[in-house]
Design a protein around this motif. Sequence first.
Motif, PDB file in Angstrom:
ATOM      1  N   TYR A 244       0.838  -1.201   0.000  1.00 47.95           N
ATOM      2  CA  TYR A 244       0.000   0.000   0.000  1.00 47.95           C
ATOM      3  C   TYR A 244       0.866   1.241   0.000  1.00 47.95           C
ATOM      4  N   THR A 245       0.362   2.301  -0.629  1.00 46.50           N
ATOM      5  CA  THR A 245       1.149   3.532  -0.648  1.00 46.50           C
ATOM      6  C   THR A 245       1.138   4.156   0.744  1.00 46.50           C
ATOM      7  N   ILE A 246       2.092   5.075   0.914  1.00 47.45           N
ATOM      8  CA  ILE A 246       2.229   5.793   2.172  1.00 47.45           C
ATOM      9  C   ILE A 246       0.919   6.506   2.521  1.00 47.45           C
ATOM     10  N   GLY A 247       0.333   7.166   1.521  1.00 42.01           N
ATOM     11  CA  GLY A 247      -0.907   7.901   1.755  1.00 42.01           C
ATOM     12  C   GLY A 247      -2.032   6.985   2.226  1.00 42.01           C
ATOM     13  N   GLN A 248      -2.165   5.832   1.561  1.00 39.49           N
ATOM     14  CA  GLN A 248      -3.215   4.890   1.962  1.00 39.49           C
ATOM     15  C   GLN A 248      -3.026   4.436   3.408  1.00 39.49           C
ATOM     16  N   GLN A 249      -1.773   4.224   3.783  1.00 34.70           N
ATOM     17  CA  GLN A 249      -1.527   3.685   5.122  1.00 34.70           C
ATOM     18  C   GLN A 249      -1.773   4.710   6.215  1.00 34.70           C
ATOM     19  N   ILE A 250      -1.507   5.987   5.903  1.00 36.19           N
ATOM     20  CA  ILE A 250      -1.775   7.008   6.918  1.00 36.19           C
ATOM     21  C   ILE A 250      -3.277   7.230   7.028  1.00 36.19           C
ATOM     22  N   ALA A 251      -3.978   7.137   5.876  1.00 41.65           N
ATOM     23  CA  ALA A 251      -5.421   7.401   5.867  1.00 41.65           C
ATOM     24  C   ALA A 251      -6.223   6.240   6.443  1.00 41.65           C
ATOM     25  N   GLU A 252      -5.680   5.031   6.359  1.00 38.48           N
ATOM     26  CA  GLU A 252      -6.461   3.849   6.700  1.00 38.48           C
ATOM     27  C   GLU A 252      -7.127   3.900   8.079  1.00 38.48           C
ATOM     28  N   PRO A 253      -6.362   4.191   9.152  1.00 37.37           N
ATOM     29  CA  PRO A 253      -7.038   4.231  10.461  1.00 37.37           C
ATOM     30  C   PRO A 253      -8.148   5.287  10.504  1.00 37.37           C
ATOM     31  N   MET A 254      -7.980   6.366   9.746  1.00 34.43           N
ATOM     32  CA  MET A 254      -9.009   7.416   9.745  1.00 34.43           C
ATOM     33  C   MET A 254     -10.265   6.936   9.030  1.00 34.43           C
ATOM     34  N   LEU A 255     -10.058   6.179   7.936  1.00 36.23           N
ATOM     35  CA  LEU A 255     -11.217   5.641   7.213  1.00 36.23           C
ATOM     36  C   LEU A 255     -11.986   4.663   8.102  1.00 36.23           C
TER      37      LEU A 255
ATOM     38  N   LEU B 125      -0.560  15.732   7.713  1.00 35.66           N
ATOM     39  CA  LEU B 125       0.352  14.942   8.552  1.00 35.66           C
ATOM     40  C   LEU B 125       1.709  14.755   7.860  1.00 35.66           C
ATOM     41  N   LEU B 126       1.668  14.567   6.536  1.00 41.71           N
ATOM     42  CA  LEU B 126       2.933  14.404   5.810  1.00 41.71           C
ATOM     43  C   LEU B 126       3.769  15.681   5.870  1.00 41.71           C
ATOM     44  N   ASP B 127       3.091  16.821   5.843  1.00 43.71           N
ATOM     45  CA  ASP B 127       3.808  18.085   6.010  1.00 43.71           C
ATOM     46  C   ASP B 127       4.409  18.183   7.401  1.00 43.71           C
ATOM     47  N   LEU B 128       3.586  17.802   8.365  1.00 44.88           N
ATOM     48  CA  LEU B 128       3.983  17.903   9.766  1.00 44.88           C
ATOM     49  C   LEU B 128       5.283  17.155  10.046  1.00 44.88           C
ATOM     50  N   ILE B 129       5.472  15.991   9.419  1.00 47.45           N
ATOM     51  CA  ILE B 129       6.671  15.193   9.678  1.00 47.45           C
ATOM     52  C   ILE B 129       7.784  15.502   8.684  1.00 47.45           C
ATOM     53  N   GLY B 130       7.589  16.546   7.891  1.00 51.50           N
ATOM     54  CA  GLY B 130       8.679  17.021   7.053  1.00 51.50           C
ATOM     55  C   GLY B 130       8.892  16.243   5.768  1.00 51.50           C
ATOM     56  N   LEU B 131       7.903  15.478   5.320  1.00 55.95           N
ATOM     57  CA  LEU B 131       8.069  14.786   4.042  1.00 55.95           C
ATOM     58  C   LEU B 131       7.306  15.507   2.932  1.00 55.95           C
ATOM     59  N   GLY B 132       6.129  15.994   3.222  1.00 55.39           N
ATOM     60  CA  GLY B 132       5.349  16.681   2.202  1.00 55.39           C
ATOM     61  C   GLY B 132       4.399  15.740   1.492  1.00 55.39           C
ATOM     62  N   ALA B 133       3.317  16.318   0.984  1.00 56.98           N
ATOM     63  CA  ALA B 133       2.233  15.518   0.394  1.00 56.98           C
ATOM     64  C   ALA B 133       2.700  14.714  -0.812  1.00 56.98           C
ATOM     65  N   LYS B 134       3.764  15.140  -1.474  1.00 58.55           N
ATOM     66  CA  LYS B 134       4.203  14.415  -2.676  1.00 58.55           C
ATOM     67  C   LYS B 134       4.627  12.977  -2.362  1.00 58.55           C
ATOM     68  N   PHE B 135       4.911  12.699  -1.089  1.00 60.05           N
ATOM     69  CA  PHE B 135       5.314  11.345  -0.723  1.00 60.05           C
ATOM     70  C   PHE B 135       4.153  10.372  -0.649  1.00 60.05           C
TER      71      PHE B 135
END
Lengths: 239, 283
Positions: free
Chosen positions: A92-103, A117-127
Amino acid sequence: MITVENLTVRFSGSTAVDTVSFTVAQGESFGLVGESGSGKSTILRTMVGLNRHWSGRIIINGMDARTTRQRDLARTAQMVFQDPYGSLHPRYTIGQQIAEPMLINGIADPVGRTAELLDLIGLGAKFQFRFPHELSGGQRQRVAIARALSLSPRILLLDEPTSALDVSIQAEILNLLNRLRRELGLTFVIVSHDLAVISYMCERLMVMRNAREVETLTREQLRASDVRDDYSRQLLAAS
Amino acid sequence: MTGPLVEIENLRVAFRNDDGSWNDAVRGVSFSLGREKLGIVGESGSGKSLTGRSLLGVLPDYARISADRLRFDGIDLTTASPKLRRSLRGGRMGMILQDPKYSLNPVMNVGKQIIEAIRIGDRKLSGAEARRQAVTSLEAVQIRDPERVMGLYPHELSGGMGQRVMIAMMVVREPDLLIADEPTSALDVTVRTQVLSIMDELVTRRGMGLIFISHDLNLVSKFCDRVIVMYAGRIVETLDAKNLHAAQHPYTRGLLACLPSIDGSLEPLPTLTRDASWLEAAS
Ligand SMILES: Nc1ncnc2c1ncn2[C@@H]1O[C@H](COP(=O)(O)OP(=O)(O)OP(=O)(O)O)[C@@H](O)[C@H]1O
Ligand SMILES: Nc1ncnc2c1ncn2[C@@H]1O[C@H](COP(=O)(O)OP(=O)(O)OP(=O)(O)O)[C@@H](O)[C@H]1O
Ligand SMILES: [Mg+2]
Ligand SMILES: [Mg+2]
């Protein structure tokens, strides 16, 4: 906020955690340090319901860990695992995995919040479209932290949260964690081999060796090398 | 054996972006290694692991790699056959990966894996003798109750035990080059000291070359001979390890300033303001 009483965990004949007790107050940050293999990760894993066979008592924000559903525990206490590679799903992509618990928990705007959240940890949404194997070790660790934060838990159990990070990212993550703790009144349990990190992050800490508690210290005692046990003294001397 | 053990010149590794263009993750890295302990430190994502993997030949096949020179003990790795590279990996070169538990075989117990590594090195060894050596190697890395741990599967190991099992497996093979990627990040300081002394002995006694990737600046400056500092796919500075604290490059100095200390301030830690000019730093 957290009470652990006489916790004992056994794996086929060997004892990984032997009658360990501690409490953590609401808003407090508690450190676990000690010998590799002494049972630190096992304590955290048992607290979030990942071990079946244990005895003793664990109360998390008033909920008895033995009788509470894992899903309800998960909304209160989230764990960041020691090996970020193992805790992320390879397909699964990074985005899917961060969103999963929220879904799963019906949180509003999971997509927007994932980017945040991706911004918050310094990676940015492109990841968000990358897969775990396309990230460096430290990048994966930050994703694990973002995912743990996604449900806005009240307790974070952090297992070596920065040992895979370079020190500049470590500083950013530690500052971030401290800010979140202050602003959201979070409670932390942090496992680390780095006594400097523990001293910076935690008001109290427990030293462990060979499945047992060696002693529990305040930050002030740690800073003043005011320890009773020889093993703690060795740890301090080598740091 | 004369000449350096490893020579790398202008190493580049790139991955494709979604739009088909290439993104350089390693951008012209050059260094050579003798029979010494060379530390690599640097930002997360700066290409430390990829550099190690390039040398070993374990990049994913969709990665684009190029180098003006990539040599191990005189062997040109850019033209070496896959078969030769495989045999080098099984013998003279070893790597401890950053996620040790995931480089072990998940369905084979630890003991079998170490015994196998020992018997590849010495096929005439009896099963009992190989087993005895395996137990000894676990004792050497300070594993409590090695007999029990021999029977555990990788997912039953603690983080630091996984690292030590990997180290034990490498040490029994006695390679000429060891690339250790964050090999001790999960070890408490007392166990770590012992494990490092084993690696140190391989360098001093057997003349092994060690590339030691770590984010622990204090550790690297104490343990290694030289240190390379990487930033965004390049080397920004190379230092004698003992002079690490006198580093010149603003990135390295910034790194040193970010470290918490046991009796340090509890104010927010200083963080780095990354300067665009660092991207173009000499490599
Ligand atoms: N699933 C399991 N089956 C068998 N033994 C296990 C299992 N999980 C953990 N153990 C054992 O429990 C002990 C404690 O492991 P744990 O992971 O809690 O240590 P730790 O203090 O976190 O160590 P480290 O600092 O190295 O991560 C170890 O001896 C380990 O082998
Ligand atoms: N398979 C891959 N596909 C795409 N990008 C990759 C891949 N592997 C690595 N990268 C990228 O290459 C860069 C360098 O990765 P590398 O693993 O070498 O970093 P590192 O310096 O070891 O970092 P860390 O200290 O976090 O482990 C990173 O930005 C990473 O996202
Ligand atoms: Mg652990
Ligand atoms: Mg890496």
